[in-house]
Design an enzyme around this catalytic site. Structure first.
Site, PDB file in Angstrom:
ATOM      1  N   ILE A 185      -9.077   1.769  -5.095  1.00  0.00           N
ATOM      2  CA  ILE A 185      -9.573   2.441  -3.894  1.00  0.00           C
ATOM      3  C   ILE A 185      -8.853   1.916  -2.670  1.00  0.00           C
ATOM      4  O   ILE A 185      -8.709   0.700  -2.486  1.00  0.00           O
ATOM      5  CB  ILE A 185     -11.089   2.218  -3.722  1.00  0.00           C
ATOM      6  CG1 ILE A 185     -11.851   2.651  -4.976  1.00  0.00           C
ATOM      7  CG2 ILE A 185     -11.617   2.963  -2.500  1.00  0.00           C
ATOM      8  CD1 ILE A 185     -13.329   2.300  -4.949  1.00  0.00           C
ATOM      9  N   ASP A 236       0.522  -2.828   2.692  1.00  0.00           N
ATOM     10  CA  ASP A 236       0.346  -2.190   3.995  1.00  0.00           C
ATOM     11  C   ASP A 236       0.726  -0.718   3.897  1.00  0.00           C
ATOM     12  O   ASP A 236       1.899  -0.385   3.709  1.00  0.00           O
ATOM     13  CB  ASP A 236       1.218  -2.905   5.035  1.00  0.00           C
ATOM     14  CG  ASP A 236       0.957  -2.415   6.444  1.00  0.00           C
ATOM     15  OD1 ASP A 236       0.182  -1.452   6.619  1.00  0.00           O
ATOM     16  OD2 ASP A 236       1.539  -2.987   7.386  1.00  0.00           O
ATOM     17  N   ARG A 262       2.583   7.508  -7.177  1.00  0.00           N
ATOM     18  CA  ARG A 262       3.756   7.370  -8.046  1.00  0.00           C
ATOM     19  C   ARG A 262       3.721   6.050  -8.807  1.00  0.00           C
ATOM     20  O   ARG A 262       4.023   6.006 -10.010  1.00  0.00           O
ATOM     21  CB  ARG A 262       5.038   7.458  -7.212  1.00  0.00           C
ATOM     22  CG  ARG A 262       6.328   7.396  -8.039  1.00  0.00           C
ATOM     23  CD  ARG A 262       7.549   7.364  -7.144  1.00  0.00           C
ATOM     24  NE  ARG A 262       7.724   6.077  -6.473  1.00  0.00           N
ATOM     25  CZ  ARG A 262       8.320   5.028  -7.028  1.00  0.00           C
ATOM     26  NH1 ARG A 262       8.774   5.088  -8.285  1.00  0.00           N
ATOM     27  NH2 ARG A 262       8.449   3.903  -6.353  1.00  0.00           N
ATOM     28  N   TYR A 296      -1.922  14.527  13.086  1.00  0.00           N
ATOM     29  CA  TYR A 296      -2.914  14.231  12.056  1.00  0.00           C
ATOM     30  C   TYR A 296      -3.043  15.415  11.096  1.00  0.00           C
ATOM     31  O   TYR A 296      -3.058  15.240   9.867  1.00  0.00           O
ATOM     32  CB  TYR A 296      -4.252  13.919  12.713  1.00  0.00           C
ATOM     33  CG  TYR A 296      -5.351  13.564  11.739  1.00  0.00           C
ATOM     34  CD1 TYR A 296      -5.355  12.322  11.107  1.00  0.00           C
ATOM     35  CD2 TYR A 296      -6.385  14.450  11.453  1.00  0.00           C
ATOM     36  CE1 TYR A 296      -6.369  11.974  10.213  1.00  0.00           C
ATOM     37  CE2 TYR A 296      -7.395  14.115  10.567  1.00  0.00           C
ATOM     38  CZ  TYR A 296      -7.387  12.883   9.942  1.00  0.00           C
ATOM     39  OH  TYR A 296      -8.383  12.554   9.053  1.00  0.00           O
TER      40      TYR A 296
END
Length: 229
Positions: free
Chosen positions: A6, A54, A113, A144
């Site tokens: 998650i 990140d 991927r 956005y």
């Protein structure tokens, strides 16, 4: 035991989903942007594993994972993390375009991927928490909305490509939800924020768990949620 990877578990919808899965005993692998954040999340969900990567630097995710222990199995990949910065096309700096496209679109593509081999083995599921902005674009939402429209395209293509491998792909499109991100959006809009007017993150979490728990004879492909009346 089902294993869930998650993103965005530190707050809002992601925290609600992680808590519900943790309470019922599922195994969690939670992605954090740095080691400090990973420690915070691990303390909140005892027994959960963490990965550091990140999302604002999707090109470094593969390298980051190569330095860490990855789980042997992943059953679901749940993309919840996201960022938003509003502004008209004529004024929005390129850096804010790049950040939103990186976190909201490129990082989910790269993370997917990287874990697809494990998802193929488990015949698992990829779930993208998109946005109402992934279906339409309003003034000052160009960057956005572009990232979220792209995320829908990613999910649609992935679903077509991986059906033969038994992978289910779901896009959830929540309307405005009472999270810290929504509070920040209201500050950018110069509007007063009243969380009672918006969807509770727990309601979105319920939808996500319903999709993950659906029997294998069916899948939710696209589902929109809007604030109740």
């Amino acid at each position: 035991m089902t294993v869930h990877l998650i993103t965005g578990a530190g707050a809002g919808i992601g925290a609600a989903v992680a808590r519900r899965l943790h309470e019922r005993g599922d195994e969690l692998v939670l992605l954090a942007r740095d080691a400090g954040r990973a420690r915070e999340i691990a303390a909140r969900f005892p027994g959960a594993s963490t990965l550091v990567g990140d999302l604002a630097q999707p090109g470094r995710l593969s390298w980051a994972f190569s330095k860490q222990h990855l789980p042997d199995r992943i059953d679901t990949l749940v993309h919840i993390a996201g960022v938003v910065d509003l502004g008209p096309v004529g004024d929005l700096p390129l850096a804010l375009w790049e950040r939103q496209l990186a976190v909201n679109l490129l990082a989910p593509a790269e993370l997917t991927r990287l874990v697809l081999p494990m998802l193929r083995v488990s015949r698992g599921q990829v779930l993208f928490v998109n946005s109402g902005a992934g279906l339409r674009a309003n003034a000052e939402w160009a960057a956005y909305a572009a990232s979220k429209h792209g995320l829908k395209a990613l999910a649609d293509a992935l679903r077509a490509e991986e059906a033969e491998n038994g992978i289910r792909v779901t896009s959830i499109f929540p309307g405005r939800t009472a999270t810290a991100m929504q509070e920040r959006v209201h500050r950018q809009e110069g509007a007063e924020y009243d969380p009672d007017l918006f969807i509770d993150p727990e309601s979105v979490a319920t939808t996500i768990l319903t999709s993950l728990d659906l029997p294998r004879d069916a899948q939710i492909t696209d589902l929109s949620l809007r604030p109740g009346v």
